[in-house]
Scaffold this motif. Structure first.
Motif, PDB file in Angstrom:
ATOM      1  N   GLY A 279      14.984  24.844   0.713  1.00 51.55           N
ATOM      2  CA  GLY A 279      13.541  25.189   1.099  1.00 51.55           C
ATOM      3  C   GLY A 279      12.698  24.485   0.164  1.00 51.55           C
ATOM      4  N   THR A 280      12.756  24.613  -1.066  1.00 49.37           N
ATOM      5  CA  THR A 280      12.041  24.132  -2.088  1.00 49.37           C
ATOM      6  C   THR A 280      11.837  22.660  -1.835  1.00 49.37           C
ATOM      7  N   ALA A 281      12.934  21.916  -1.801  1.00 49.46           N
ATOM      8  CA  ALA A 281      12.856  20.495  -1.524  1.00 49.46           C
ATOM      9  C   ALA A 281      12.126  20.386  -0.296  1.00 49.46           C
ATOM     10  N   HIS A 282      12.278  20.998   0.987  1.00 48.13           N
ATOM     11  CA  HIS A 282      11.525  20.710   2.094  1.00 48.13           C
ATOM     12  C   HIS A 282      10.119  20.899   1.838  1.00 48.13           C
ATOM     13  N   ARG A 283       9.625  22.059   0.962  1.00 49.92           N
ATOM     14  CA  ARG A 283       8.212  22.107   0.898  1.00 49.92           C
ATOM     15  C   ARG A 283       7.615  21.031   0.124  1.00 49.92           C
ATOM     16  N   ARG A 284       8.338  20.497  -0.860  1.00 49.88           N
ATOM     17  CA  ARG A 284       7.789  19.503  -1.608  1.00 49.88           C
ATOM     18  C   ARG A 284       7.721  18.424  -0.826  1.00 49.88           C
ATOM     19  N   TYR A 285       8.649  18.224   0.082  1.00 47.88           N
ATOM     20  CA  TYR A 285       8.565  17.138   0.891  1.00 47.88           C
ATOM     21  C   TYR A 285       7.284  17.070   1.771  1.00 47.88           C
ATOM     22  N   SER A 286       7.146  18.154   2.500  1.00 46.63           N
ATOM     23  CA  SER A 286       6.116  18.447   3.413  1.00 46.63           C
ATOM     24  C   SER A 286       4.677  18.144   2.454  1.00 46.63           C
ATOM     25  N   ARG A 287       4.541  18.538   1.305  1.00 46.03           N
ATOM     26  CA  ARG A 287       3.345  18.433   0.519  1.00 46.03           C
ATOM     27  C   ARG A 287       3.153  16.868   0.234  1.00 46.03           C
ATOM     28  N   ALA A 288       4.070  16.261  -0.005  1.00 54.19           N
ATOM     29  CA  ALA A 288       4.262  14.788  -0.285  1.00 54.19           C
ATOM     30  C   ALA A 288       3.649  14.074   1.093  1.00 54.19           C
ATOM     31  N   LEU A 289       4.178  14.296   2.234  1.00 57.40           N
ATOM     32  CA  LEU A 289       3.681  13.970   3.592  1.00 57.40           C
ATOM     33  C   LEU A 289       2.059  14.199   3.534  1.00 57.40           C
ATOM     34  N   GLN A 290       1.700  15.228   3.335  1.00 58.27           N
ATOM     35  CA  GLN A 290       0.268  15.752   3.548  1.00 58.27           C
ATOM     36  C   GLN A 290      -0.676  14.770   2.478  1.00 58.27           C
TER      37      GLN A 290
ATOM     38  N   GLU B 283       0.726  -1.183   0.031  1.00 56.80           N
ATOM     39  CA  GLU B 283       0.156   0.004  -0.022  1.00 56.80           C
ATOM     40  C   GLU B 283       0.779   1.396  -0.070  1.00 56.80           C
ATOM     41  N   LEU B 284       1.890   1.203   0.712  1.00 57.99           N
ATOM     42  CA  LEU B 284       2.839   2.464   0.728  1.00 57.99           C
ATOM     43  C   LEU B 284       3.421   2.470  -0.292  1.00 57.99           C
ATOM     44  N   ALA B 285       4.058   1.637  -0.971  1.00 52.74           N
ATOM     45  CA  ALA B 285       4.596   1.638  -2.598  1.00 52.74           C
ATOM     46  C   ALA B 285       3.659   2.339  -3.425  1.00 52.74           C
ATOM     47  N   ALA B 286       2.474   1.757  -3.489  1.00 54.10           N
ATOM     48  CA  ALA B 286       1.425   2.205  -4.252  1.00 54.10           C
ATOM     49  C   ALA B 286       1.123   3.667  -3.988  1.00 54.10           C
ATOM     50  N   ALA B 287       1.057   4.120  -2.749  1.00 52.58           N
ATOM     51  CA  ALA B 287       0.974   5.593  -2.625  1.00 52.58           C
ATOM     52  C   ALA B 287       2.147   6.541  -3.010  1.00 52.58           C
ATOM     53  N   LEU B 288       3.083   5.975  -2.559  1.00 54.46           N
ATOM     54  CA  LEU B 288       4.458   6.796  -3.407  1.00 54.46           C
ATOM     55  C   LEU B 288       4.350   6.836  -4.785  1.00 54.46           C
TER      56      LEU B 288
ATOM     57  N   LEU C  23       0.119  11.956   1.483  1.00 51.77           N
ATOM     58  CA  LEU C  23       0.173  10.455   1.986  1.00 51.77           C
ATOM     59  C   LEU C  23      -0.584  10.272   3.294  1.00 51.77           C
ATOM     60  N   ARG C  24      -0.396  11.340   4.031  1.00 47.10           N
ATOM     61  CA  ARG C  24      -1.568  11.440   5.127  1.00 47.10           C
ATOM     62  C   ARG C  24      -2.979  11.317   5.090  1.00 47.10           C
ATOM     63  N   ALA C  25      -3.264  12.038   3.875  1.00 44.72           N
ATOM     64  CA  ALA C  25      -4.720  11.826   3.502  1.00 44.72           C
ATOM     65  C   ALA C  25      -5.086  10.476   2.915  1.00 44.72           C
ATOM     66  N   GLN C  26      -4.427   9.537   2.574  1.00 45.78           N
ATOM     67  CA  GLN C  26      -4.795   8.574   2.022  1.00 45.78           C
ATOM     68  C   GLN C  26      -5.259   7.476   3.319  1.00 45.78           C
ATOM     69  N   PRO C  27      -6.782   7.002   2.901  1.00 44.05           N
ATOM     70  CA  PRO C  27      -7.322   6.250   4.066  1.00 44.05           C
ATOM     71  C   PRO C  27      -6.727   4.925   4.211  1.00 44.05           C
ATOM     72  N   ALA C  28      -5.942   4.475   3.224  1.00 42.00           N
ATOM     73  CA  ALA C  28      -5.492   3.165   3.406  1.00 42.00           C
ATOM     74  C   ALA C  28      -4.123   3.297   4.393  1.00 42.00           C
ATOM     75  N   LEU C  29      -3.489   4.587   4.363  1.00 34.62           N
ATOM     76  CA  LEU C  29      -2.219   4.663   5.170  1.00 34.62           C
ATOM     77  C   LEU C  29      -2.619   5.294   6.418  1.00 34.62           C
TER      78      LEU C  29
END
Length: 179
Positions: free
Chosen positions: A158-169, A121-126, A171-177
Motif C-alpha cells: 500500500g505504501t509503494a502504491h501511494r508513493r507511485y500515485s504521488r509520483a504520477l501526480q 523531458e520525461l527522463a528529466a522529470a523522473l 509528473l502530471r503537474a509538469q507543464p512540459a509533460l
C-alpha cells in the motif's frame, strides 16, 4: 509411371491385396507423411509400384503387408525428396514482396539514435522526483509487483502504491509533460 501389363491372375491378386490392405496402407502412409493428401498420393503410387513388381511377391496374400509397407516407405521417401510446396504467385497477398529490413546484426551494431525530445523531458522529470517516488516508479517500470516494491525498502505494498500515485501526480503537474 508405365501402364501395368498384368496377367489376369496378377490383376486378381492385386485386387485382393488392395481390398485387404488399402485402408491399412493409407494409415501407414499417413504416419510417414503426416499429411492426409500426401498419404493418399503415396498410397496410390505404392499400389502402382506393387502392381509392377507383383511377380516378386513370394508371401501369401495374408502376409503381404510387410512387402507393401516397404514399398510405401520408399515411395514416401521418394515423394519428399525434392518435394516443394506449390505456391500461387498470382495471388496478390502471397506474392507481395516484403520490404527490405536491416539484419539484426546491423541493428545491434548501429549507432544509437538520439533520444526524442519527449524522452529527454520525461527522463528529466523522473530525475526531479523525490528519491523514494523515483525508486518506486523505476521498479514499477521494471515490472515488479507492488508487494515486491514495498519489500524492497521495508514497507507495505500500500505504501509503494501511494508513493507511485504521488509520483504520477507530480509528473502530471509538469507543464512540459502535459501535452
Amino acid at each position: 509411371m508405365d501402364r501395368i501389363d498384368a496377367k489376369p491372375l496378377d490383376a486378381e491378386r492385386l485386387d485382393r491385396l488392395f481390398r485387404l490392405y488399402n485402408a491399412r496402407l493409407v494409415r501407414y502412409a499417413r504416419t510417414q507423411t503426416r499429411d492426409a493428401d500426401a498419404a493418399q498420393d503415396v498410397a496410390a503410387e505404392t499400389w502402382l509400384k506393387a502392381g509392377l513388381s507383383l511377380h516378386n511377391l513370394r508371401a501369401a496374400d495374408d502376409e503381404a503387408f510387410g512387402w507393401l509397407r516397404t514399398i510405401a516407405q520408399h515411395t514416401a521417401s521418394d515423394y519428399y525428396s525434392g518435394y516443394e510446396r506449390p505456391q500461387d504467385w498470382t495471388d496478390a497477398v502471397t506474392s507481395r514482396a516484403l520490404p527490405a529490413a536491416d539484419s539484426a546484426e546491423d541493428v545491434a551494431l548501429a549507432e544509437p539514435s538520439a533520444p526524442a525530445d519527449h524522452d529527454v523531458e520525461l527522463a528529466a522529470a523522473l530525475d526531479a522526483l523525490p528519491e523514494r517516488e523515483r525508486l518506486v516508479v523505476r521498479l514499477r517500470m521494471q515490472g515488479l509487483t507492488w508487494e515486491a516494491i514495498g519489500q524492497s525498502y521495508g514497507r507495505t505494498c500500500g505504501t509503494a502504491h501511494r508513493r507511485y500515485s504521488r509520483a504520477l501526480q507530480i509528473l502530471r503537474a509538469q507543464p512540459a509533460l502535459a501535452g
